[in-house]
Design a protein around this motif. Structure first.
Motif, PDB file in Angstrom:
ATOM      1  N   GLU A 101     -13.678   8.562 -37.103  1.00  0.00           N
ATOM      2  CA  GLU A 101     -14.208   9.717 -36.380  1.00  0.00           C
ATOM      3  C   GLU A 101     -15.669   9.926 -36.751  1.00  0.00           C
ATOM      4  O   GLU A 101     -16.006  10.071 -37.930  1.00  0.00           O
ATOM      5  N   HIS A 102     -16.512   9.928 -35.753  1.00  0.00           N
ATOM      6  CA  HIS A 102     -17.937  10.180 -35.958  1.00  0.00           C
ATOM      7  C   HIS A 102     -18.186  11.671 -35.718  1.00  0.00           C
ATOM      8  O   HIS A 102     -17.699  12.234 -34.737  1.00  0.00           O
ATOM      9  N   GLN A 111     -20.533  13.377 -34.510  1.00  0.00           N
ATOM     10  CA  GLN A 111     -21.261  13.780 -33.311  1.00  0.00           C
ATOM     11  C   GLN A 111     -20.666  13.201 -32.031  1.00  0.00           C
ATOM     12  O   GLN A 111     -21.310  13.198 -30.993  1.00  0.00           O
ATOM     13  N   ARG A 112     -19.447  12.671 -32.112  1.00  0.00           N
ATOM     14  CA  ARG A 112     -18.777  12.168 -30.916  1.00  0.00           C
ATOM     15  C   ARG A 112     -17.414  12.851 -30.778  1.00  0.00           C
ATOM     16  O   ARG A 112     -16.806  13.257 -31.764  1.00  0.00           O
ATOM     17  N   ASN A 113     -16.934  12.905 -29.550  1.00  0.00           N
ATOM     18  CA  ASN A 113     -15.615  13.501 -29.319  1.00  0.00           C
ATOM     19  C   ASN A 113     -14.557  12.440 -29.045  1.00  0.00           C
ATOM     20  O   ASN A 113     -13.465  12.746 -28.591  1.00  0.00           O
ATOM     21  N   SER A 170     -13.878   5.790 -32.689  1.00  0.00           N
ATOM     22  CA  SER A 170     -14.598   4.528 -32.622  1.00  0.00           C
ATOM     23  C   SER A 170     -13.824   3.455 -33.381  1.00  0.00           C
ATOM     24  O   SER A 170     -13.236   3.738 -34.434  1.00  0.00           O
ATOM     25  N   GLU A 225     -22.543   3.500 -28.436  1.00  0.00           N
ATOM     26  CA  GLU A 225     -23.575   3.630 -27.402  1.00  0.00           C
ATOM     27  C   GLU A 225     -24.379   2.345 -27.217  1.00  0.00           C
ATOM     28  O   GLU A 225     -24.871   2.077 -26.124  1.00  0.00           O
ATOM     29  N   ASN A 246     -26.941   8.247 -35.052  1.00  0.00           N
ATOM     30  CA  ASN A 246     -25.525   7.904 -34.965  1.00  0.00           C
ATOM     31  C   ASN A 246     -25.179   6.598 -35.666  1.00  0.00           C
ATOM     32  O   ASN A 246     -24.102   6.482 -36.263  1.00  0.00           O
ATOM     33  N   ASP A 279     -22.388   6.165 -38.395  1.00  0.00           N
ATOM     34  CA  ASP A 279     -21.207   5.329 -38.167  1.00  0.00           C
ATOM     35  C   ASP A 279     -20.760   4.676 -39.472  1.00  0.00           C
ATOM     36  O   ASP A 279     -19.572   4.676 -39.803  1.00  0.00           O
TER      37      ASP A 279
END
Length: 561
Positions: free
Chosen positions: A234-235, A237-239, A242, A292, A316, A320
């Motif tokens: 889980e990052h 700043q992402r929903n 990954s 991304e 990001n 990561d």
């Protein structure tokens, strides 16, 4: 000037468009060369009933209809036949392909990219020497033509842009092209001088008697069994989750950890060969997907399903790696692995954008002043050999927000073809205090060795630092083709067969990480071109140095002027 005239309104083609007078073949070769470079580089040109090529007092005219016929059928008109004396058959076929080959991207993604700072910088640079009929810079016309041509049924092609370019006339300044080529030649000349000087300085290592007894197994698979699993992390700043591939050595002893960061347009399979090699030698290896900027992320953008990568990826990507290490810590506490992981002593290896990522995790900080100065100049600069500056200048909007991306768990890094010169500069690079190895290629035209690796290496203040130059190496020399390649690369940019360079990276990374992650100092003498190269026949030659100053770089340039 190169002048392209478009029909329409009351315009009538000049009577001279049927004849060409007093122009030698060398002139045609020159003009065609310039025109081809401009066309190939910008993926844009002007459709016209007549193309007028001007240089000083000489002038030639070509019918665009003839050019379109040639592109679609291969038929050569009498006027175009004159160019047959300057163009080889294979060059003509390449020109036809260039005119007709569509770009595999959606109209939405093309328009989105053109509106990004990077897209506008590219268009502006070429617009600076493209004049429209009202003497305005051609950036807006160029942007409009590309956007409209991308909506044609066959997709975005050069002929499509020809048909959609607005206005009656367009002029390209050939004198500017000559100046640009001269300036670029000087850059190439100076860069080669520096690389040659470093190669000479490193030659003394080749016959070092201290490396006579070489452990040859470092390029070969190790004896340790391993298995591969895929987790998600889980990052912050992402929903969405990954993926990360992990290569787990089947041992019960404490295991060192290496993280591999792929570059722009690559994926988790790009360095699979290296992850497997390190795992077979007892390293726990994690290879995360940078969503991304991965091949999948770029494919989604080109298909019109996602926005282009923005400046936030500079944040990001290092996060990561930090998120992956956090995940591994949680799993290690639940005894998910057969051995204890040494998560306070981690090595990171990255290539290109991944090289940036490794350096950021090692403590390199954004140099806001450098970014603002260089990127303001870059926007007005006409041409540059250093394509990576366009990417680095994306960080302008986030560099002054006080991000500290250093991860204290990272204790040694390898940065391959990293982008560094603008985003970090001397101030940012000097903050790295852990062992660092930087690798550059003499023929890298994406992140050129002198500005992106050699100069930045001289800025490092770490006591344990190494610079490796790969002769004939390119930006792609260590890359295994991914399972989802979305950016086809011309063979000329790839260079010699990358598989011939894989053993080099296997040996280098194992020697370096054994020395600085496992603390096996007996491996330090093998950080040597003589050992790494051995007696193998390969198109690549290595040079390794562990010190370099700006004064020495300037001396190398002045000696060859």
């Amino acid at each position: 000037m190169l002048k392209f005239l478009k029909s329409g309104g009351n315009y009538q083609p000049h009577k001279q468009n049927k004849t060409i007078r007093s122009i030698s073949n060398p002139f045609f070769e020159f003009c065609l060369g310039i025109a081809s470079v401009l066309i190939a580089t910008t993926h844009s040109a002007i459709a016209a009933e007549t193309i007028a090529i001007r240089y000083n007092i000489s002038k030639a005219f070509i019918s665009v209809k003839d050019l379109e016929t040639f592109a679609k059928t291969g038929d050569v008109s009498p006027i175009l036949s004159i160019y047959g004396k300057a163009l080889k058959v294979e060059d003509g076929e390449k020109l036809r392909q260039l005119l007709l080959t569509p770009m595999t991207a959606s109209p939405w993604s093309i328009e989105q990219f053109n509106n990004t700072p990077m897209g506008m910088t590219i268009l502006t640079r070429f617009g600076n020497f493209i004049q429209t009929d009202n003497d305005q810079k051609g950036v807006n016309a160029l942007k409009s033509a590309i956007n409209q041509a991308s909506n044609l049924p066959g997709g975005l092609t050069l002929l499509g842009v020809l048909q959609k370019f607005p206005g009656q006339t367009l002029e390209i300044d050939v004198n500017f092209a000559i100046t640009a080529i001269r300036d670029l030649s000087q850059v190439i000349y100076e860069d080669k001088s520096v690389i040659n000087w470093i190669n000479q300085q490193a030659k003394t290592q080749i016959d070092n008697p201290a490396i006579n007894n070489r452990p040859t197994q470092l390029k070969d698979p190790g004896t340790i069994q391993w298995k591969k699993e895929t987790f998600t992390y889980e990052h912050p700043q992402r929903n969405i989750s990954s993926p990360v591939d992990v290569y787990i050595p089947q041992v019960s002893t404490s295991t060192p950890v290496i993280v591999i960061s792929h570059g722009l347009g690559s994926d988790r399979t790009t360095f699979k060969y290296l992850a497997e090699h390190l795992a077979s030698h007892g390293y726990f290896v994690a290879v995360p997907e940078h969503l991304e900027t991965s091949s999948t992320g770029l494919a989604n953008f080109l298909a019109g399903n996602a926005p282009p990568p923005g400046p936030e990826v500079f944040i990001n990507r290092p996060l990561d790696i930090t998120s992956v290490l956090n995940l591994l810590e949680k799993k290690a506490k639940s005894s998910a692995f057969p051995s204890e992981l040494q998560l306070n002593n981690v090595g990171v290896l990255g290539q290109s954008y991944g090289g940036y990522t490794a350096l950021a995790l090692a403590g390199a900080g954004f140099n806001t002043t450098k970014i603002n100065q260089e990127c303001e100049q870059s926007a007005n600069r006409q041409l540059t050999l250093n394509i990576s500056i366009l990417l680095q200048c994306q960080a302008t909007s986030i560099a002054n927000k006080g991000y500290d991306l250093k991860d204290e768990r990272v204790k040694a890094i390898i940065a391959i073809n990293p982008i560094t010169s603008v985003v970090f500069g001397q101030e940012g690079m000097s903050k790295i205090q852990i062992p660092a190895l930087m690798i550059g290629g003499s023929d890298d035209y994406i992140a050129p060795a002198v500005p992106e690796q050699i100069n930045p290496f001289s800025w490092l203040t770490s006591l344990n630092k190494y610079l490796i130059l790969l002769d004939r190496g390119t930006h792609f020399s260590f890359l295994e083709p991914g399972e989802e390649s979305v950016l086809p690369v011309p063979p000329q940019l790839i260079g010699p067969d990358p598989e011939l360079a894989f053993p080099v990276l296997k040996a280098i990374s194992l020697v370096f990480f054994n020395s600085y992650i496992r603390n096996q100092t007996e491996y330090l003498p093998y950080l040597n071109a003589g050992f790494i190269q051995g007696n193998e026949t390969t198109p690549f030659n290595l040079s390794i140095v562990n010190s370099l100053t700006q004064e020495e770089i300037q001396s190398a340039i002045s000696q060859h002027r």
